[in-house]
Structure formats: structure tokens, C-alpha cells
Design an enzyme around this catalytic site. Structure first.
Site, PDB file in Angstrom:
ATOM      1  N   GLN A  87     -32.875 -14.497  41.761  1.00 55.99           N
ATOM      2  CA  GLN A  87     -32.509 -14.882  40.457  1.00 55.99           C
ATOM      3  C   GLN A  87     -32.849 -16.161  40.369  1.00 55.99           C
ATOM      4  O   GLN A  87     -32.200 -16.822  40.638  1.00 55.99           O
ATOM      5  CB  GLN A  87     -31.301 -14.442  39.785  1.00 55.99           C
ATOM      6  CG  GLN A  87     -31.155 -12.943  39.741  1.00 55.99           C
ATOM      7  CD  GLN A  87     -29.470 -12.413  39.914  1.00 55.99           C
ATOM      8  OE1 GLN A  87     -28.930 -12.983  41.021  1.00 55.99           O
ATOM      9  NE2 GLN A  87     -29.231 -11.427  39.460  1.00 55.99           N
ATOM     10  N   HIS A  98     -27.827 -22.595  43.922  1.00 58.29           N
ATOM     11  CA  HIS A  98     -28.663 -22.748  45.382  1.00 58.29           C
ATOM     12  C   HIS A  98     -29.382 -21.277  45.443  1.00 58.29           C
ATOM     13  O   HIS A  98     -28.743 -20.084  45.126  1.00 58.29           O
ATOM     14  CB  HIS A  98     -27.213 -22.322  46.577  1.00 58.29           C
ATOM     15  CG  HIS A  98     -27.579 -22.780  47.844  1.00 58.29           C
ATOM     16  ND1 HIS A  98     -26.777 -22.892  48.794  1.00 58.29           N
ATOM     17  CD2 HIS A  98     -29.017 -22.708  48.400  1.00 58.29           C
ATOM     18  CE1 HIS A  98     -27.326 -23.138  50.201  1.00 58.29           C
ATOM     19  NE2 HIS A  98     -28.670 -22.825  49.774  1.00 58.29           N
ATOM     20  N   HIS A 100     -30.863 -18.139  46.697  1.00 57.72           N
ATOM     21  CA  HIS A 100     -30.269 -17.000  47.389  1.00 57.72           C
ATOM     22  C   HIS A 100     -31.292 -15.690  46.917  1.00 57.72           C
ATOM     23  O   HIS A 100     -31.587 -15.607  45.939  1.00 57.72           O
ATOM     24  CB  HIS A 100     -28.964 -16.917  47.165  1.00 57.72           C
ATOM     25  CG  HIS A 100     -28.483 -16.538  45.991  1.00 57.72           C
ATOM     26  ND1 HIS A 100     -28.158 -17.680  45.009  1.00 57.72           N
ATOM     27  CD2 HIS A 100     -27.791 -15.659  45.401  1.00 57.72           C
ATOM     28  CE1 HIS A 100     -27.605 -17.088  43.913  1.00 57.72           C
ATOM     29  NE2 HIS A 100     -27.455 -15.946  44.003  1.00 57.72           N
ATOM     30  N   HIS A 102     -30.711 -11.506  47.427  1.00 59.23           N
ATOM     31  CA  HIS A 102     -29.809 -10.495  47.575  1.00 59.23           C
ATOM     32  C   HIS A 102     -30.700  -9.301  48.172  1.00 59.23           C
ATOM     33  O   HIS A 102     -32.076  -9.053  47.894  1.00 59.23           O
ATOM     34  CB  HIS A 102     -29.579  -9.867  46.140  1.00 59.23           C
ATOM     35  CG  HIS A 102     -28.571 -10.897  45.375  1.00 59.23           C
ATOM     36  ND1 HIS A 102     -27.031 -10.736  45.437  1.00 59.23           N
ATOM     37  CD2 HIS A 102     -28.818 -11.716  44.308  1.00 59.23           C
ATOM     38  CE1 HIS A 102     -26.680 -11.524  44.721  1.00 59.23           C
ATOM     39  NE2 HIS A 102     -27.663 -12.550  44.157  1.00 59.23           N
TER      40      HIS A 102
END
Length: 180
Positions: A87, A98, A100, A102
Site C-alpha cells: 500500500q 514506512h 512495507h 505484506h
């Protein structure tokens, strides 16, 4: 895992949740996983908010780490497929400032495709949509039924995943790990 300095997810220290670390990236267990095996990949530099912020070296390392952890999670959790989600920005649903990614294991026995995102908020409809083995029936819980795990629980999971990942990497020497 022995770390010489703390590892941050934005401003949160996640050092004890980390089960893999490379030169520029790390993988860690999720505070509130959607399903068992739901983990995150981040750049070590916590000022990298979006994918476009990575340097070429960080980008290469990030995607190498993503491939390693992808293969490991798929094998370890015996997943048929994985959701890989970034996202990229607040408007895209990014909950922490930050970058990231998933990694979320998925299974044929409960495959509902993209409906998983809608059904996470609709517990009764989700319960009826899932099928398959009992152990996977309640594979994804809506946010209001997911609770933050303790530091101890996450550290224990990270220890297990670290040990299993080391065994996985020993069986797959073709995977290049970039670490100092």
C-alpha cells in the site's frame, strides 16, 4: 537474533519480531496478522516511505528479500498461493509511514479471491464463504476480532521462523542472501 542496533518499523522498535535481515531489508512477524504466516518485508532505512524512495541497491535487495521470504512462507505454511501487497502511500491504505510489503498465505480450500478484503469487515458473510478443513475455516478474522499480540508471542514466532528459514536456505543454496 543478535542485533547491534535496534530495527525500526517507522518509529516502532521491532527488533525481536525480525526473523530475517539482509544488507538493506528485513522480514518480521505481524502484530495483528490476518492469517497464520502473514509477515512483512521492510527496508532497514525507516525513512523510505514509498517504493520509489529506494535507492537502486535497496530496491534490488528489497525484491531479493521478498522473493526469498515468498518462497519460504509458501513452503513452510504449505500455501497454494500468496497475496503480495504494497500500500504505497496513505491514500492507498498505508497504515505506517514506512514502506512495507505484506505476504499473506492463501489456500484453494478457502479461495474467495479479492473478496477477502471486503469480507474482513463482514464477519458473518466471511464465515459462510470459507470452506475446507477445520484448521483453515477461520483463516482470516476481521480487524475488530484481531488483537495485538504480545512482544513475547511475536518473539517466539520470529525465533521459530528464523530457525525454519535457516533450514530452508540450507536446502536452497541457489537463493542468494545479501547480508553483511
Amino acid at each position: 537474533m543478535t542485533a547491534t542496533s535496534p530495527i525500526y518499523f517507522s518509529k516502532a522498535v521491532v527488533t525481536n519480531q525480525v526473523f530475517f535481515k539482509s544488507n538493506y531489508s528485513y522480514a518480521f512477524v505481524n502484530l495483528k496478522p490476518l492469517v497464520p504466516g502473514h509477515v512483512l518485508i521492510c527496508p532497514l532505512n525507516n525513512t523510505r516511505l514509498n517504493l520509489a524512495d529506494l535507492t537502486p541497491e535497496e530496491n534490488s535487495d528489497f525484491f531479493n528479500t521478498l522473493q526469498i521470504i515468498h518462497r519460504f512462507i509458501k513452503e513452510y505454511y504449505k500455501a497454494d498461493a500468496l497475496n503480495i501487497a504494497i500500500q504505497d502511500g496513505v491514500e492507498a491504505g498505508q497504515s505506517m509511514p514506512h514502506l512495507h510489503t505484506h505476504i499473506i498465505p492463501r489456500y484453494r480450500t478457502n479461495n474467495i479471491g479479492d473478496k477477502i478484503y471486503t469480507l474482513l469487515d463482514e464477519w458473518d458473510a466471511r464465515r459462510n464463504a470459507y470452506g475446507g478443513r477445520q484448521s483453515r475455516k477461520d483463516v482470516a478474522k476481521p480487524d475488530n476480532q484481531r488483537f495485538a499480540r504480545t512482544e513475547k508471542e511475536m518473539a517466539e514466532e520470529a525465533d521459530v521462523l528464523r530457525t525454519e528459514l535457516n533450514s530452508f536456505l540450507a536446502k536452497h543454496p541457489e537463493l542468494k542472501v545479501y547480508s553483511s
